[in-house]
Scaffold this motif. Sequence first.
Motif, PDB file in Angstrom:
ATOM      1  N   ILE A  89       0.841  -1.202   0.000  1.00 20.30           N
ATOM      2  CA  ILE A  89       0.000   0.000   0.000  1.00 20.30           C
ATOM      3  C   ILE A  89       0.876   1.252   0.000  1.00 20.30           C
ATOM      4  O   ILE A  89       0.627   2.214  -0.745  1.00 20.30           O
ATOM      5  CB  ILE A  89      -0.949  -0.004   1.217  1.00 20.30           C
ATOM      6  N   ALA A  90       1.917   1.227   0.837  1.00 20.02           N
ATOM      7  CA  ALA A  90       2.825   2.385   0.921  1.00 20.02           C
ATOM      8  C   ALA A  90       3.574   2.590  -0.390  1.00 20.02           C
ATOM      9  O   ALA A  90       3.766   3.734  -0.834  1.00 20.02           O
ATOM     10  CB  ALA A  90       3.817   2.181   2.062  1.00 20.02           C
ATOM     11  N   ARG A  93       1.203   4.135  -2.882  1.00 24.97           N
ATOM     12  CA  ARG A  93       0.971   5.545  -2.521  1.00 24.97           C
ATOM     13  C   ARG A  93       2.157   6.387  -2.970  1.00 24.97           C
ATOM     14  O   ARG A  93       1.999   7.484  -3.504  1.00 24.97           O
ATOM     15  CB  ARG A  93       0.750   5.669  -1.019  1.00 24.97           C
ATOM     16  N   GLU A  94       3.363   5.862  -2.776  1.00 28.74           N
ATOM     17  CA  GLU A  94       4.582   6.586  -3.147  1.00 28.74           C
ATOM     18  C   GLU A  94       4.638   6.871  -4.651  1.00 28.74           C
ATOM     19  O   GLU A  94       5.097   7.931  -5.080  1.00 28.74           O
ATOM     20  CB  GLU A  94       5.804   5.757  -2.746  1.00 28.74           C
ATOM     21  N   GLU A  98      -3.355   5.798  -4.801  1.00 32.79           N
ATOM     22  CA  GLU A  98      -4.033   5.574  -3.529  1.00 32.79           C
ATOM     23  C   GLU A  98      -4.981   4.390  -3.685  1.00 32.79           C
ATOM     24  O   GLU A  98      -5.692   4.280  -4.681  1.00 32.79           O
ATOM     25  CB  GLU A  98      -4.820   6.807  -3.095  1.00 32.79           C
ATOM     26  N   LYS A 100      -8.105   1.841  -2.056  1.00 28.67           N
ATOM     27  CA  LYS A 100      -9.266   1.826  -1.163  1.00 28.67           C
ATOM     28  C   LYS A 100      -9.677   0.377  -0.914  1.00 28.67           C
ATOM     29  O   LYS A 100      -9.535  -0.484  -1.770  1.00 28.67           O
ATOM     30  CB  LYS A 100     -10.438   2.589  -1.790  1.00 28.67           C
ATOM     31  N   PRO A 109      -7.542   0.740  -6.772  1.00 27.06           N
ATOM     32  CA  PRO A 109      -7.181   2.165  -6.824  1.00 27.06           C
ATOM     33  C   PRO A 109      -8.438   3.011  -6.648  1.00 27.06           C
ATOM     34  O   PRO A 109      -9.525   2.623  -7.110  1.00 27.06           O
ATOM     35  CB  PRO A 109      -6.581   2.332  -8.223  1.00 27.06           C
TER      36      PRO A 109
END
Length: 429
Positions: A89-90, A93-94, A98, A100, A109
Amino acid sequence: MANGSHTDILIVGAGAAGLMAGIAAGRAMRGNGRVVLLDGAERIGAKILVSGGGRCNVTHDVVTAEDYAGSKRNQIAKVLRTFSVEKTIAFFREIGVELKREDTGKLFPVSDSARTVLDALLKAVDEAGCELLAGHRVETVQPEGDGFAVSTQRGAFQAKRVILATGGKSLPKTGSDGQGYAFAKAMGHRVTKTTPALVPLVLEKGHWLTKLSGLAADVELMVVSGTGKVLQRQAGAMLLTHFGLSGPGVMDISRHWIAAKAGDKGAQLHANLQPGRSFEEVDAELVEATQKRGKAGVGSVVGEFLPKRLAEALVKEACGIDPGPGGPGVQVSQLGKVQRRELVRALTGLELPVVRDRGYLFAEVTAGGVPLDEVDLATMESRKCAGLYLCGEVLDVDGRIGGYNFQWAWSSGRLAGMSAGIWNRDEHR
């Protein structure tokens, strides 16, 4: 070719595992060397784009080795621990994606678009300093000197390290042709028997369930041996179709039915249409209905257990009882003990006469491949051929539906790429 045909790390395949391997390798090398990704398709990422109904089910909120089959679970767990769901997840995000969580536990996404995921991965590959060459179908991979000679339709490469991220045989329209298994065998690896997995199943032609196409029900599916032993259980939704069976529960259990049938022609697939409830519990409820609502039609009583169309068809077709639509039909009090118990058996252990699966054309993943026994699980480097790394679907690991196979691709691809990149960086010191 641009910049010549020599490279430090060459990645064969630019699907989910290959792209992640490229990103990890490029980042680990920190500019000290060259990473090239080759893919036979003219357009990269076709499998990513069609996954999750075009939304890309990136992972699941809880992933354990128990969600996979193939190689030993402790081996699978060791690789998964190197790149957990939280780290996944990180990472996304990076790179600008994002995620959900939906009620099922699946992570998508927030854009609900697989294109978002693919574009972010391609950008990250570029930013990691990798070269991505589409339309370069690899024909041979051979050890040569202290590296490898790799031939493609468009020319040859020499590489110090090779990462096999070729995928399996599923969804061949996206470019998966199973060639990676031949490469692995040529370099000394075993390849366990490959079959479709996460694949719809075909029922006997004209079976009454196929006339209920579009109807879905939550069930517990069971693979049963020819001697009656339950070999595998799987709860989930079953979708009835014009050809037979689909839906998450069916897709999950398909590889187990295929495996059982290969060694036992008498193996069958059964469905408990009352998941979580035993024969005795359902029988007791029917006895109670007989006592309290004896004049009610059998179809209407069973309709309290199942969707109406399925209830009426089950009573009539599986048990030979007039369910009473449009008329009185057989009253529940008129059922003898033998008839009642036959009805309960249909509700809790309905035989599903599967004749075959729909094959790789419709399978989401491949079961079988290179066993994890033959890979160093700390690095994903081959134990048979130094300098060769393997990741993703080419390995004998296949997960349930719901993002698990992508998680395997991210975890194994990252570990292979990072390990090869660190080795190469250290070589340049």
